[in-house]
Write a protein that holds these residues in place. Sequence first.
Motif, PDB file in Angstrom:
ATOM      1  N   ASP A 178     -18.916 -16.709  43.147  1.00 35.60           N
ATOM      2  CA  ASP A 178     -18.563 -16.240  41.802  1.00 35.60           C
ATOM      3  C   ASP A 178     -17.380 -17.073  41.323  1.00 35.60           C
ATOM      4  O   ASP A 178     -16.259 -16.892  41.778  1.00 35.60           O
ATOM      5  CB  ASP A 178     -18.213 -14.751  41.873  1.00 35.60           C
ATOM      6  N   SER A 227     -16.871 -10.948  46.281  1.00 33.78           N
ATOM      7  CA  SER A 227     -18.310 -10.776  46.427  1.00 33.78           C
ATOM      8  C   SER A 227     -18.524  -9.978  47.709  1.00 33.78           C
ATOM      9  O   SER A 227     -17.607  -9.837  48.512  1.00 33.78           O
ATOM     10  CB  SER A 227     -19.018 -12.135  46.479  1.00 33.78           C
ATOM     11  N   THR A 272     -22.408 -10.676  43.919  1.00 29.77           N
ATOM     12  CA  THR A 272     -21.116 -10.822  43.261  1.00 29.77           C
ATOM     13  C   THR A 272     -20.706  -9.496  42.638  1.00 29.77           C
ATOM     14  O   THR A 272     -21.500  -8.547  42.570  1.00 29.77           O
ATOM     15  CB  THR A 272     -21.185 -11.918  42.182  1.00 29.77           C
TER      16      THR A 272
END
Length: 359
Positions: free
Chosen positions: A154, A231, A303
Amino acid sequence: MLTIGAFARASRLSPKALRLYDELGLLTPVRVDPHSGYRYYAPAQLERARLVAWLRRLGMPLARIREVCALAPAAAARAVAAYWAQVETEVAARRDLAAFLVDQLERKDATMTEPHDPTAPLTLRCAARTDRGLVRPANQDAAHAGPHLLAVADGYGPGGGPAATAAVEALKALEDEEDQWAGAGDLLAVLEEAARRAHRAAPSVDESTGSTLTAVLRSGARLALLHVGDSRAYVLRDSGLIRLTHDHTLVQSLVDEGRLTPEEAQSHPQRALLSRSLDGGTDFAPDLQLLDARPGERYLLCTDGLTGVVPPEAIRAALAGAATPHEAVADLVRLAHEAGAPDNVGCVVADVVEEAAAA
């Protein structure tokens, strides 16, 4: 004045404890006989002594009790509430760990009685998907699902998209280099070194740019799990959905310290502020775990665009109800959209299967 014996009975503290608290400066007697060393206390000290006794019954460390006793009543009340919130958080974390360990040990014990052949080769049937969501102008999530590697990243900041993609690409090389690391004695070291290269390659010119990374590398039935950021990784087993990672965020640290409740953390304005990430400019400090995979397990890497808006119960139901990993990732993205999808969504779902069944 009260003798130490009378004061002990009134305060429900033993004379031994009172002598210790005197030595620590926590509860000092008003007078000590210079000849006998006998301690005497004032009745007004009973309130503080009882508070100390109650806090000890809570399990509060003596150093922290000293801090609480020095505060005004309102501030002391907040300090006790913060301590207890911390205790509850720690108990919840230990409960999750205990559930995971019980599950691991029961699975090991059942190996000899289950029809699965522990020597049968395993593989992963998997799917990956990222989605821009309904609010963000661009997609900064990256994901990969392969027979040996699962990964989600992410990105954040102006170069977040390229940072996340670069992190996943750095690990994808492991898929093509299987002959070099397959059967390695330290699978975690293989994954960590690949992620370290990704960390060093991350853009450090802009402190506001970086990426999270959560990845699994498989060799036979062994799984190496690496995690940096917020995440997450989960595994769905007969015992339920088990979370395998711990968020590296400022808000999570406040929850761990008892300064925030988990409910308050959900709406905290700094809930996305990371304490660890791949950014090229800070120390590389991943969490690492080694797991044993078995047929029938379903792994999820995702995520915070998913976990930030979809509760664990809904995630578990979606994973349990989907016939295939492709169906599962589609259902998870749909749930995020139904919840408003304010962030990008990235997820990987992988089923552990025997190679013969996957053929």
